[in-house]
Design an enzyme around this catalytic site. Structure first.
Site, short mmCIF file in Angstrom:
data_model
loop_
_atom_site.label_atom_id
_atom_site.label_comp_id
_atom_site.label_asym_id
_atom_site.label_seq_id
_atom_site.Cartn_x
_atom_site.Cartn_y
_atom_site.Cartn_z
CG HIS A 204 -2.24 -0.64 0.86
ND1 HIS A 204 -2.93 -1.44 1.72
CD2 HIS A 204 -2.96 -0.59 -0.28
CE1 HIS A 204 -4.02 -1.86 1.13
NE2 HIS A 204 -4.06 -1.37 -0.08
CB CYS B 3 -2.99 -1.75 -19.99
SG CYS B 3 -3.49 -3.47 -20.00
#
Ligand code: PEP
Ligand code: MG
Length: 565
Positions: free
Chosen positions: A183, A492
């Site tokens: 995170h 991507c």
């Protein structure tokens, strides 16, 4: 001294360090003298206070951080954990100890589950610390205060800390733990804070140490010479000027256009992506909309979500990926079987083929959303329409591609393509281009499967590197097949957000790049430094290297010699 870690983004920072305070000490395991009922009531007050605080922090932060903090807030009041705490109080534990043990038990469960779940274990630790601090009436360990800007050094950072960082004060982050998917890394990237995670030796950095943090190089230089500081300061100024420059389309130095698109999980990020220069959406991860759903979403609820995204990009292209469920992103209404190796299981297009009604509903919803935005009028100018492309994840071969493309066409989708994430798709790329309108390469999964290295496992993170020549050769095969077929080949995966690697990808035949919007400015600036001939030369050097780190080093060296400006 030069410390090494995994850089997040390309930013630089020069400042003194300040350490995050150490976590609270583990509560001792002495028998409690208090009444369990009274202790439970006290704990419930703390749980509610912490849950509310996390929600408020989320609302203040917005975006991706809000999702993470909302999830943490739910953890704080999870009924199973509260029940566990109650049982422990009943067996004579103190309030602090009961909370500590209950959360530690759930943390261990998450770690055992591995993958994405294991990465959330640190979030649970943070919730536990906040509750214990509230019970003790002390502040939860948090970001230190300082009158001047500083680089924050921490063991790891909890989302609640990262989300509300005062960017005027915290100019960089260094953590001992954490990998590229932690995170800390995700949030640092989305807030464009220069960061380096997984830095061995970070624990020895004393407060007030002047350092040069270079995320692009993945290094922390202590005791820098004046000339090091000067060079870094110049590059910081240059980057700020590039970021403030008027938005222009992505292009190489010789004018070859390379559209730069955004990876988005919902329409919420659209305005920011456009402000950062996104020329459209290259990957709309629709499964992110439904991670918490227990039932398949209705067509109408999907239409609303898709329409919002399409409206935000009128005049541009939006590439929507149909649900990519499974492995680290299970959707309970699509993946219910227990699998030993979910990354090799019924995921992506495989899961959709097994649950065709769900795919049909999604394609219908997409076609309906497009019709609502574009109307059924043929008189619209291109600038007044949104261009909808739809692609399937985890396509293994031409059979998968044919299935998806024909089904999508039947349901009114005009442009249908596939993602190349499984190495087999590159090996039969010519056959895939015979049926698909376009291919978009998902380098995250392509790297994981090519090198047989779990993308979420820290112990094999060294193999999870899209610079690996084996991965780049597969990209080259797809690029060449696309050229022969005269069809677009996008990337991507995270590789597109690494500016120098982005140049190599273009040299391998990639025609568009899609990334987290915060990376667009850096990629645009790097593309503008190289011609197509140079990009091809860099690609040749990269695929000839014998490892990922050698490919990166060889290309870095050559590009410095070649680069314009
Ligand atoms: C990829 O695999 O590179 C990709 C873009 O898809 P995701 O990261 O969502 O699996
Ligand atoms: Mg993928």
């Amino acid at each position: 001294m030069l410390l090494h870690g995994v850089g997040v983004g390309r930013g630089l920072a020069v400042a003194s360090t300040l350490r995050m305070p150490e976590p609270l000490a583990e509560p001792t395991d002495e028998p409690s003298t208090a009444e369990p009922e009274a202790e439970l009531a006290r704990i419930e007050v703390s749980l509610a206070a912490v849950a509310a605080d996390l929600l408020a922090r989320g609302a203040a932060a917005g975006g991706e951080a809000q999702d993470v903090l909302n999830a943490q807030s739910l953890m704080a009041e999870d009924p199973t954990i509260v029940e566990d705490i109650q049982t422990r109080l009943g067996s004579g534990k103190t309030a602090d100890r009961a909370v500590f043990e209950a959360f530690a038990g759930f943390r261990d469960l998450l770690v055992q589950m591995g993958g994405y779940m294991a990465e959330r274990a640190a979030d649970l630790d943070d919730v536990s610390q906040r509750i214990i601090a509230h019970l003790r009436g002390v502040p939860a360990p948090g970001v230190p205060e300082s009158a001047t800007p500083f680089i924050l050094v921490a063991h790891d950072l909890a989302p609640a800390d990262t989300a509300l960082l005062d960017l005027a004060k915290v100019v960089g982050l260094i953590t001992r733990e954490g990998g590229p998917t932690s995170h800390t890394a995700i949030l640092a990237r989305s807030k464009s804070i220069p960061a380096i995670v997984g830095v061995k030796g970070a624990e020895n950095l004393a407060d007030g140490t002047l350092v040069v943090l270079d995320a692009g190089a993945g290094t922390v230089l202590t005791e820098p010479a004046d000339s090091d500081v000067e060079r870094a300061t110049e590059r910081i100024a240059q980057r700020a000027a590039e970021a403030a420059a008027p938005l222009r389309p992505g292009a190489l130095a010789d004018g070859t256009l390379v559209p730069l698109l955004a990876n988005l999980g919902s329409a919420e990020g659209a305005a920011e992506a456009l402000a950062l220069g996104a020329e459209g959406v290259g990957l709309f991860r629709t499964e992110f909309l439904f991670l918490d759903s227990t039932e398949a979403p209705s067509v109408e609820s999907q239409v609303t979500q898709y329409e919002a995204m399409l409206r935000a990009f009128v005049g541009k292209k939006v590439v929507v990926r149909v649900l990519d469920a499974g492995a680290d992103k299970p959707l309970s209404f699509l993946n219910d079987a227990k699998e030993e190796n979910p990354a090799l299981g019924l995921r992506g297009i495989r899961a959709l083929r097994a649950a065709e009604d769900i795919l049909r509903d999604q394609l219908l919803a997409l076609a309906t959303a497009e019709a609502r935005v574009n109307g059924h009028r043929d008189d619209l100018e291109p600038g007044e329409k949104v261009e909808l492309w739809v692609m399937a994840p985890m396509v293994a071969d031409a059979d998968d591609a044919e299935y998806f493309v024909s089904f999508a066409r039947e349901l009114g989708i005009q442009v249908a393509g596939v993602m190349a994430e499984v190495p087999s798709s590159a090996l039969v790329a010519d056959q895939i281009f015979d049926v698909a309108d376009f291919v978009s390469i998902g380098t995250n999964d392509l790297t994981q499967y090519t090198l047989a290295a779990d993308r979420l496992l820290g112990s094999v993170a060294n193999l999870q590197d899209p610079w690996h020549p084996a991965v780049l050769r597969l990209v080259g095969m797809l690029g060449e097949a696309g050229r022969v077929a005269g069809k677009p080949v996008g990337v991507c995966g995270e590789a597109a957000a690494d500016p120098l690697l982005a140049v190599v990808l273009v040299g391998l035949g990639v025609t568009t790049l899609s990334m987290t919007p915060a990376a667009i400015a850096d990629v645009r600036a790097e593309l503008a430094r190289h011609t197509l001939a140079e990009a091809r030369e860099l690609a040749r050097v990269a695929v000839a290297a014998t490892s990922a780190s050698r490919a990166r080093a060889a290309v870095t060296g050559l590009s410095a010699a070649n680069a314009i400006g």
